[in-house]
Scaffold this active site. Structure first.
Site, short mmCIF file in Angstrom:
data_model
loop_
_atom_site.label_atom_id
_atom_site.label_comp_id
_atom_site.label_asym_id
_atom_site.label_seq_id
_atom_site.Cartn_x
_atom_site.Cartn_y
_atom_site.Cartn_z
N ASP A 33 -9.03 15.10 -44.35
CA ASP A 33 -9.99 15.31 -45.43
C ASP A 33 -9.65 16.64 -46.11
O ASP A 33 -8.99 17.49 -45.52
CB ASP A 33 -11.41 15.34 -44.82
CG ASP A 33 -12.47 15.55 -45.87
OD1 ASP A 33 -12.31 14.99 -46.96
OD2 ASP A 33 -13.45 16.25 -45.59
N VAL A 35 0.83 -1.21 0.00
CA VAL A 35 0.00 0.00 0.00
C VAL A 35 0.87 1.26 0.00
O VAL A 35 0.57 2.24 -0.70
CB VAL A 35 -0.96 0.00 1.20
CG1 VAL A 35 -1.68 1.34 1.31
CG2 VAL A 35 -1.97 -1.13 1.06
N ALA A 36 1.94 1.24 0.78
CA ALA A 36 2.82 2.41 0.83
C ALA A 36 3.45 2.69 -0.52
O ALA A 36 3.82 3.84 -0.82
CB ALA A 36 3.92 2.18 1.88
N THR A 57 -12.13 18.71 -48.36
CA THR A 57 -13.24 19.67 -48.41
C THR A 57 -13.69 20.07 -47.02
O THR A 57 -14.10 19.23 -46.22
CB THR A 57 -14.41 19.07 -49.19
OG1 THR A 57 -13.95 18.63 -50.47
CG2 THR A 57 -15.52 20.09 -49.37
N GLU A 108 8.16 7.49 2.08
CA GLU A 108 6.94 6.95 2.70
C GLU A 108 7.07 5.45 2.97
O GLU A 108 6.44 4.92 3.89
CB GLU A 108 5.73 7.20 1.79
CG GLU A 108 5.32 8.67 1.69
CD GLU A 108 4.28 8.92 0.61
OE1 GLU A 108 3.80 10.06 0.52
OE2 GLU A 108 3.97 7.98 -0.14
#
Length: 1035
Positions: free
Chosen positions: A387, A340-341, A389, A797
């Site tokens: 395209d 998780v960290a 036109t 962390e």
């Protein structure tokens, strides 16, 4: 859709031919979401070129085939049977995706799945720790709730973006006419268009939409607008004659949903609903699934890296925990905590917000993004299939050149007429201008006197509109000029005569003569002339003048322009006195022996900003390919004028003409440019098309069908290109959907094109794409910086948990504190990097290689994790042990202290000075350590965000205060840090404690070290390009 294989579908090409199964042979690129094999096979079958011959059958054969009558139509009973058999004349929508599925998809992307897994792990850890009475129980619960909230909020935002776009098939429904005039059992009446069946005899007039695919039996002065279907800017004449083997080229087929501009038509319905051309395009567009965007692929790649590293670290420390004596459940909690960290909780929000900000920035520059991920995709684009036109051109015919007095003049169509190159007092010019003004049925819509002439609305076809506006600009008050020459009679243009004729009385009441004026196909007009007007004098039209005419005609035609011839004749008052009854049926007036006045050529001109935009694309390494349904000569001329075919580039045909040898004797690889029409493309096998794209840098595809546009896009993708497709017509919608990014025109674009596209240009300006490319490239660079910044703090962390497990010190950093770093203090600096200016002219760099230039590569991960992240970890632990030591807990005493520290029952734990600490006191000290470690990370992250402003240039070169949003974000970050530390009640709510001022200063040397270290890295990268240093340290 029904079983398409049972229907007789057709396109531009006829017969299977060698390339008839081209689309089916080509291997399919993997699509997002996948799809069943049967569905893919069905889509491939729809893309095959299939055959009909209704346009080649005689009326008697048609009557026999459809059991109908060319005079009385179907019987009512047979019509009812056919309606029951074939179903209504309507487009059947595909099964729509339920809204809950759309929402679920927004919650199940790459990063979302990673965060769901992390949230589940937190809940499992919460359950395990709750059973053991652990003090960190609530932290894991809060973390799980926060992770789920982030995923849901960002998912809602993504779903809202998707909800704003509509289903493609709904836009095709807007094209379906509501009523049709039908003849059944000899009776004429109106019915709902969806009640038409094959074999019905229908009638149409100017202003009606064609109610089905119609084989024309009779027509008078009929013209249709096929621009949204085939890309042809010119109105197309419709008549009963079969003029071409291709149903899209022949004049005796009118197509479902196109507009009848003028004239009247009677014809037989040969296809209805999904079996029509428009139905097939709808099936193609809705059957094509979206490709994964490059940014989605990059995020998946990043998630793979993060998940792999998280599991690797987690498993490693699970084994270590087991080896040093922890129980299995406890070791499993450690494993889940490390995983998780390692998850960057704030990254999903960062990416979403950064893309949203760029989308908002693009919207202010007339580019509306429907799909956020498309923002970055445009920056990755290496090929633009455009395209012609309405995209490269203005979709309005304009007078371009004039030939009179044996000189070709360039027309000035500006309001002030300052660039006119001819003498407007010339007698020949006056005569030519008079003819083109009088022999013209177009008229300005009333009430537009204050509107600039080029922007006025005109009732009439495109060519006559161009002539009227040119007349208004040169003469002034063209409508008033016409009133001075009252029209006596008129023969409208028709496909047989190929001319338009009108007779007028003269403005001088004393002159009783009539003036006959004619315009039409130049060769047809010239053959009716016996003299030519040169410098105001009528001269015999001898061979010399015929050769001069032919030279001018070929010269103008070679420019891809539509050329009209003009002539006149004064009718003497003796034979045609005032009040003479002119009869257009009996032709009681001369139509030969006329005096030729001159030629006028028209073209749908390129947008003024397009050549510069194409040049910028070329400079940026982006290849622009024209894909149009228009004529090859016109397409080539426009491509050359806008720079798609550069000056000096030659096609095989050009080389053959220059060397005066047959085309087959020229080595095709010598030609830099190549123009391929639809019939040639039909005969090419897939390898030949890919080889042509690889060999010729400058490509133009003309007379292409929607199916072929789709195949061209797939072939470019097969070469590894990131393909953008621009277009505005119905015919562009399948290719827009298939492309990596579809770009539709907002003003002239059909609803179908807009709904198939990922981005819409509100100003219909091709040049806006260049802005989009630049912003896309910039957001990729800035996302790279944001991700590097976000990932760096993962190490400081993570390491507290690693030390907590392996060395058994009191936990230095809590889960709630990490959440505040990820989702509160660091989110603003991370997003502010989206506002960073480019380090260099990114439009002079080649497009990134999706396989090599990744969003997260090894140098970025290594530098963020193991260099800057390691420095931040040292800063955090220095501050942590300083705070512990100053309160009496020296570093050596902290080692192995975890079990006693967390013992709820131990109320007299002694520190290094012999002071006794209760569990409550130790808990508050632990919260202090959380806060100290938090502040250390934040101080270092300020240095980190400053170094992330650039990847190569020095931060001093970039400037510290140019990005004012970043400066505000840093101030905000500091303010939040102070608020969390010193706001009353924080210890009991979020585990933050007031800390001493000197603990803010401990990480400052590390912040300075980070800045200096990165400046040295950048200096090495700049000074030693291509070296080991550059390869390993430039991310």
């Amino acid at each position: 859709m029904g079983k398409a294989e049972n229907y007789e579908l057709y396109s531009v090409e006829l017969g299977p031919g060698p390339g008839g199964d081209m689309a089916a042979k080509m291997s399919k690129k993997k699509k997002a979401g996948g799809g069943g094999g049967k569905r893919k096979e069905k889509l491939e079958n729809m893309k095959k070129e299939m055959e009909i011959n209704d346009h080649q059958l005689s009326v008697a054969e048609l009557e026999q085939k459809y059991q109908t009558s060319a005079t009385k139509g179907l019987s009512a009973s047979l019509a009812a049977e056919l309606l029951l058999r074939d179903g209504p004349n309507a487009l059947r929508p595909p099964r729509g995706t339920p809204e809950y599925v759309k929402f679920a998809r927004q919650l199940a992307g790459g990063l979302q799945c990673l965060m769901w897994v992390a949230a589940a792990i937190c809940l499992i850890a919460f359950a395990i720790q709750a059973s053991e009475g652990d003090l960190t129980t609530d932290d894991n619960l809060y973390l799980a709730i926060a992770l789920i909230a982030v995923v849901v909020v960002t998912g809602c935002f993504g779903y809202y973006q998707e909800f704003k776009s509509t289903n493609i098939i709904a836009s095709f429904k807007n094209l379906v006419p509501q009523q049709a005039t039908v003849i059944r059992d000899g009776d004429k009446f109106q019915i709902n268009a969806d009640q038409l069946v094959v074999g019905d005899l229908v009638e149409m007039k100017g202003g009606d939409r064609v109610p089905a695919d119609i084989r024309i039996l009779a027509a008078q002065g009929c013209k249709v607008d096929n621009s949204s279907l085939t890309g042809e800017s010119e109105p197309q004449t419709r008549s009963p004659e079969c003029t071409h083997e291709s149903p899209l080229e022949t004049r005796n087929i009118a197509f479902f949903s196109t507009m009848c501009l003028e004239g009247t038509v009677q014809g037989l319905v040969v296809n209805t609903g999904d079996r029509t051309i428009i139905g097939r395009i709808a099936s193609l567009a809705s059957g094509v699934e979206n490709e994964k965007t490059p940014i989605a692929i990059e995020i998946e790649h990043f998630v793979d890296i993060i998940a792999g590293l998280a599991i690797l670290f987690g498993a490693t420390f699970f084994i270590v925990a087991m080896c040093i004596g922890y129980t299995f459940l406890r070791a499993m909690v450690f494993f889940m905590a490390i995983v998780v960290a390692y998850v960057p909780e704030g990254l999903l929000a960062t990416v979403t917000v950064c893309l949203s900000l760029t989308a908002k920035r693009l919207a202010s520059k007339n580019c509306v993004v429907k799909n956020l991920e498309a923002v970055e995709t445009l920056g990755s684009t290496s090929v633009i299939c455009s395209d012609k036109t309405g995209t490269l051109t203005q979709n309005r015919m304009t007078v371009s050149h004039l030939w009179f007095d044996n000189h070709i003049h360039t027309a000035d169509t500006t309001e002030d007429q300052s660039g006119q190159t001819f003498d407007q007092s010339s007698e020949t010019w006056r005569a030519l201008c008079r003819v083109l003004t009088l022999c013209n049925r177009a008229a300005f819509k009333s009430g537009q006197d204050a509107v600039p002439v080029p922007k006025r609305i005109v009732i009439g076809d495109a060519s006559e509109t161009a002539l009227l506006k040119f007349s208004e600009l040169t003469l002034g008050n063209a409508m008033g000029y016409r009133d001075r020459f009252p029209k006596v009679c008129e023969i409208p243009f028709n496909s047989t005569n190929k001319f338009q004729l009108s007779i007028h009385t003269l403005e001088d009441p004393r002159d009783p003569r009539h003036l006959l004026v004619m315009k039409g196909a130049p060769e047809r007009v010239l053959e009716r002339c016996s003299s030519i007007l040169i410098k105001g004098q009528e001269l015999p039209l001898d061979e010399q003048w015929r050769e001069a005419f032919q030279t001018a005609y070929l010269s103008l035609g070679g420019l891809g322009e539509r050329v009209l011839g003009f002539c006149q004749l004064y009718l003497n008052e003796k034979d045609y006195p005032p009040g003479y009854a002119f009869d257009v049926e009996a032709m009681n007036f001369p139509s030969s022996g006329l005096c030729f006045a001159g030629l006028v050529s028209m073209i749908d001109p390129p947008r003024a900003t397009v050549p510069d935009a194409v040049l910028k694309c070329r400079t940026a390494g982006i290849r622009v390919i024209m894909v149009t349904g228009d004529h090859p000569i016109t397409a080539k001329a426009i491509a050359a004028s806008v720079g798609i075919i550069s000056e000096g580039s030659e096609t095989v045909e050009d080389i053959a003409a220059r060397l005066r040898v047959p085309v087959d004797q020229v080595n095709r690889k010598d030609a830099r440019a190549c123009v391929i029409n639809g019939m040639q493309l039909k005969d090419m096998d897939p390898s030949e098309l890919v080889e042509a794209l690889r060999t010729h840098p400058e490509m133009v595809f003309a007379r292409t069908s929607p199916q072929q546009k789709l195949v061209i896009v797939e072939s470019c993708q097969r070469l590894g290109a990131i393909v953008a497709v621009t277009g505005d017509g119905v015919n562009d919608s399948p290719a827009l959907k298939k492309a990596d990014i579809g770009v539709a025109m907002g003003i002239a674009g059909s609803d179908a094109a807009k709904n198939a596209a990922d981005m819409i240009l509100l100003d219909d300006n091709f040049a806006s794409i260049v802005t989009g490319v630049e912003q896309g490239r910039l957001i990729f660079d800035n996302l790279k910086k944001s991700i590097a910044y976000t990932l760096t703090k993962n190490i400081p962390e993570l390491t507290p948990y690693l030390i907590y497990i392996t060395v058994s010190v009191p936990l230095p950093l809590g889960c709630i504190t990490i959440l505040f770093i990820e989702l509160c203090t660091d989110i603003f600096p991370s997003v502010s990097l989206a506002y960073e200016k480019a380090e260099s002219d990114i439009m002079h760099l080649r497009p990134r290689n999706p396989k090599r230039d990744r969003l997260v590569n090894e140098p970025l991960a290594a530098y963020s994790y193991f260099q800057i992240g390691a420095i931040q970890s040292f800063a955090g632990f220095t501050d942590y042990f300083t705070a512990m030591a100053q309160e009496g807990w020296f570093p050596l005493l902290c080692v192995g202290l975890r079990a006693q520290w967390e013992d709820h029952h131990l109320q007299d734990l002694q520190d290094s000075y012999g002071q006794e600490w209760t569990f409550g006191q130790r808990l508050y000290q632990q919260y202090t350590c959380y806060t100290v470690f938090f502040i250390s990370i934040e101080v270092c992250q300020i240095a980190d965000v400053l170094i992330r402003k650039t990847r190569r240039l020095s931060a001093f070169q970039q400037g510290f205060f140019r990005n004012k949003i970043l400066v505000i974000a840093i101030v905000f970050q500091v303010c939040i840090g102070c608020f969390l530390c010193y706001c009353p009640g924080m210890p009991n709510i979020f585990n933050f404690m007031p800390i001493r001022f000197q603990w803010w200063l401990v990480p400052l040397p590390y912040g300075i070290l980070i800045f200096v270290y990165d400046e040295i890295r950048k200096l090495g990268v700049r000074c030693c390009p291509g070296s080991w240093w550059d390869q390993e340290l430039y991310y």
